[in-house]
Motif scaffolding. Structure first.
Motif, PDB file in Angstrom:
ATOM      1  N   ALA A 120       0.868  -1.181   0.000  1.00 35.59           N
ATOM      2  CA  ALA A 120       0.000   0.000   0.000  1.00 35.59           C
ATOM      3  C   ALA A 120       0.903   1.229   0.000  1.00 35.59           C
ATOM      4  O   ALA A 120       1.704   1.428   0.911  1.00 35.59           O
ATOM      5  N   TYR A 121       0.763   2.049  -1.078  1.00 31.89           N
ATOM      6  CA  TYR A 121       1.660   3.194  -1.225  1.00 31.89           C
ATOM      7  C   TYR A 121       0.840   4.403  -1.665  1.00 31.89           C
ATOM      8  O   TYR A 121       0.203   4.395  -2.731  1.00 31.89           O
ATOM      9  N   GLU A 122       0.863   5.433  -0.841  1.00 32.79           N
ATOM     10  CA  GLU A 122       0.005   6.591  -1.084  1.00 32.79           C
ATOM     11  C   GLU A 122       0.407   7.363  -2.344  1.00 32.79           C
ATOM     12  O   GLU A 122      -0.407   8.109  -2.890  1.00 32.79           O
ATOM     13  N   GLY A 134       2.719   0.417   5.635  1.00 40.29           N
ATOM     14  CA  GLY A 134       3.815   1.127   6.304  1.00 40.29           C
ATOM     15  C   GLY A 134       3.441   1.670   7.677  1.00 40.29           C
ATOM     16  O   GLY A 134       2.298   1.567   8.120  1.00 40.29           O
ATOM     17  N   PRO A 135       4.412   2.294   8.341  1.00 39.12           N
ATOM     18  CA  PRO A 135       4.174   2.862   9.675  1.00 39.12           C
ATOM     19  C   PRO A 135       3.580   4.270   9.569  1.00 39.12           C
ATOM     20  O   PRO A 135       3.336   4.758   8.457  1.00 39.12           O
ATOM     21  N   GLU A 136       3.379   4.918  10.718  1.00 43.86           N
ATOM     22  CA  GLU A 136       2.800   6.276  10.743  1.00 43.86           C
ATOM     23  C   GLU A 136       3.551   7.206   9.787  1.00 43.86           C
ATOM     24  O   GLU A 136       2.956   8.036   9.109  1.00 43.86           O
ATOM     25  N   VAL A 178       0.158  -0.456  -4.658  1.00 45.50           N
ATOM     26  CA  VAL A 178      -1.259  -0.203  -4.922  1.00 45.50           C
ATOM     27  C   VAL A 178      -1.730   1.011  -4.143  1.00 45.50           C
ATOM     28  O   VAL A 178      -1.249   1.289  -3.042  1.00 45.50           O
ATOM     29  N   SER A 179      -2.689   1.708  -4.754  1.00 44.33           N
ATOM     30  CA  SER A 179      -3.311   2.847  -4.089  1.00 44.33           C
ATOM     31  C   SER A 179      -4.562   2.360  -3.368  1.00 44.33           C
ATOM     32  O   SER A 179      -5.255   1.459  -3.838  1.00 44.33           O
ATOM     33  N   LEU A 180      -4.845   2.985  -2.245  1.00 47.17           N
ATOM     34  CA  LEU A 180      -6.094   2.665  -1.527  1.00 47.17           C
ATOM     35  C   LEU A 180      -7.088   3.822  -1.664  1.00 47.17           C
ATOM     36  O   LEU A 180      -8.053   3.902  -0.927  1.00 47.17           O
TER      37      LEU A 180
HETATM   38  N1  SAM Z   1       4.128   9.047   4.009  1.00 47.13           N
HETATM   39  C1  SAM Z   1       3.020   9.624   4.587  1.00 47.13           C
HETATM   40  C2  SAM Z   1       3.349  10.624   5.638  1.00 47.13           C
HETATM   41  O1  SAM Z   1       4.168  10.375   6.531  1.00 47.13           O
HETATM   42  O2  SAM Z   1       2.736  11.673   5.536  1.00 47.13           O
HETATM   43  C3  SAM Z   1       1.815   8.768   4.976  1.00 47.13           C
HETATM   44  C4  SAM Z   1       2.009   7.439   5.639  1.00 47.13           C
HETATM   45  S1  SAM Z   1       0.446   6.667   5.954  1.00 47.13           S
HETATM   46  C5  SAM Z   1      -0.039   7.551   7.372  1.00 47.13           C
HETATM   47  C6  SAM Z   1       0.876   5.080   6.578  1.00 47.13           C
HETATM   48  C7  SAM Z   1       0.769   3.950   5.586  1.00 47.13           C
HETATM   49  O3  SAM Z   1      -0.578   3.753   5.179  1.00 47.13           O
HETATM   50  C8  SAM Z   1       1.548   4.108   4.316  1.00 47.13           C
HETATM   51  O4  SAM Z   1       2.901   3.709   4.460  1.00 47.13           O
HETATM   52  C9  SAM Z   1       0.801   3.209   3.345  1.00 47.13           C
HETATM   53  O5  SAM Z   1       1.235   1.869   3.457  1.00 47.13           O
HETATM   54  C10 SAM Z   1      -0.623   3.322   3.816  1.00 47.13           C
HETATM   55  N2  SAM Z   1      -1.463   4.291   3.091  1.00 47.13           N
HETATM   56  C11 SAM Z   1      -2.073   5.386   3.595  1.00 47.13           C
HETATM   57  N3  SAM Z   1      -2.829   5.983   2.669  1.00 47.13           N
HETATM   58  C12 SAM Z   1      -2.725   5.261   1.537  1.00 47.13           C
HETATM   59  C13 SAM Z   1      -3.285   5.363   0.225  1.00 47.13           C
HETATM   60  N4  SAM Z   1      -4.093   6.323  -0.125  1.00 47.13           N
HETATM   61  N5  SAM Z   1      -2.950   4.408  -0.668  1.00 47.13           N
HETATM   62  C14 SAM Z   1      -2.112   3.407  -0.351  1.00 47.13           C
HETATM   63  N6  SAM Z   1      -1.553   3.268   0.871  1.00 47.13           N
HETATM   64  C15 SAM Z   1      -1.850   4.163   1.804  1.00 47.13           C
END
Ligand code: SAM
Length: 242
Positions: free
Chosen positions: A165-167, A195-197, A216-218
């Motif tokens: 899952a990768y934003e 991933g983590p916070e 993948v995007s969520l």
């Molecule tokens: N990198 C960012 C930051 O620090 O602002 C956000 C990290 S997010 C809070 C934590 C994890 O949730 C990410 O590493 C990813 O695995 C997943 N995630 C959150 N939103 C996502 C999205 N729209 N699509 C895919 N993965 C998401």
């Protein structure tokens, strides 16, 4: 009621004291009604409680039944999160029938556990999963694995379809990534990394992709890590019609 015991099943079994207490005194289970028990050998049977001796319930097998394992194995690789968030993920992922959960430490993890602290947490985490399984009527516990690195997990689960899952991904979704599963009958294991916070570092995403994974995007919003974990498992379940 579904119950787990830490020994293999047999014609006659004893429920450990804490389980007996839980079943007979917390849930006030009517002793005349059968219970479903899963043993450490992963067998599942319907039992009749016959007696309670010194706080230990005695039970007799009525019949063995098939366990409710699905044809797909779902695997969550979750970067360590702080306290309650991680416990929430373990509870909800159990309800969503995840098969295996790996907890890994990745570069941006805020939660830091040394080996000793990690091991001391494991029994609490297993208890949370056990209670969630009992509450939601699962008869198999997820396997919890701690202490492996992300690259070790990718090697252990080399045969799985790997997603991360990768934003920042704007192409693939869980739906598009799972399309191949419906036509390729050799894929049985679906792994999702969350991933983590603080998110993943790009080199970690690249490592997952180099091991054959897909990002993948969520969706268009940035989800908290715990929402991403549970949301992605629910999407996988939906796509696989589990
Ligand atoms: N990198 C960012 C930051 O620090 O602002 C956000 C990290 S997010 C809070 C934590 C994890 O949730 C990410 O590493 C990813 O695995 C997943 N995630 C959150 N939103 C996502 C999205 N729209 N699509 C895919 N993965 C998401």
């Amino acid at each position: 009621k579904k119950i787990f015991i830490p020994t293999p099943l047999d014609e006659r079994i004893e429920l450990p004291k804490d389980v007996t207490h839980h079943v007979l005194h917390v849930f006030r289970h009517n002793m005349e009604k059968p219970i479903t028990v899963t043993g450490s050998d992963n067998r599942c049977g319907i039992y009749q409680i016959t007696d309670e001796v010194d706080g230990i319930a005695q039970a007799k097998l009525i019949e063995y039944v098939a366990s409710d394992v699905s044809s797909y194995r779902t695997i969550l690789v979750q970067s360590l999160l702080k306290g309650e968030k991680l416990e929430w993920v373990l509870q909800k992922a159990t309800e969503l029938n995840v098969d295996t959960i790996y907890l890994v430490s990745t570069a941006n993890c805020v939660a830091k556990y040394d080996d000793k602290k990690l091991q001391s947490k494991v029994s609490r985490w297993e208890k949370i999963m056990l209670e969630a399984a009992q509450q939601c009527g699962r008869n198999q516990l997820p396997t919890l694995v701690v202490g492996e690195t992300l690259s070790q997990v990718l090697a252990i689960e080399a045969d799985a379809l790997k997603l991360v899952a990768y934003e920042n991904e704007d192409g693939h979704t869980i739906k598009s990534a799972l399309q191949s599963v419906h036509t390729n009958q050799t894929i049985t294991d679906i792994l999702i990394c969350v991933g983590p916070e603080g998110g993943y570092q790009e080199k970690e995403i690249n490592a997952i992709i180099e091991s054959g994974g897909k990002s993948v995007s969520l969706g268009n919003t940035i989800l908290r890590a715990e929402t991403a974990a549970i949301g992605s498992l629910a999407m996988i379940q939906y796509e696989l019609e589990l």
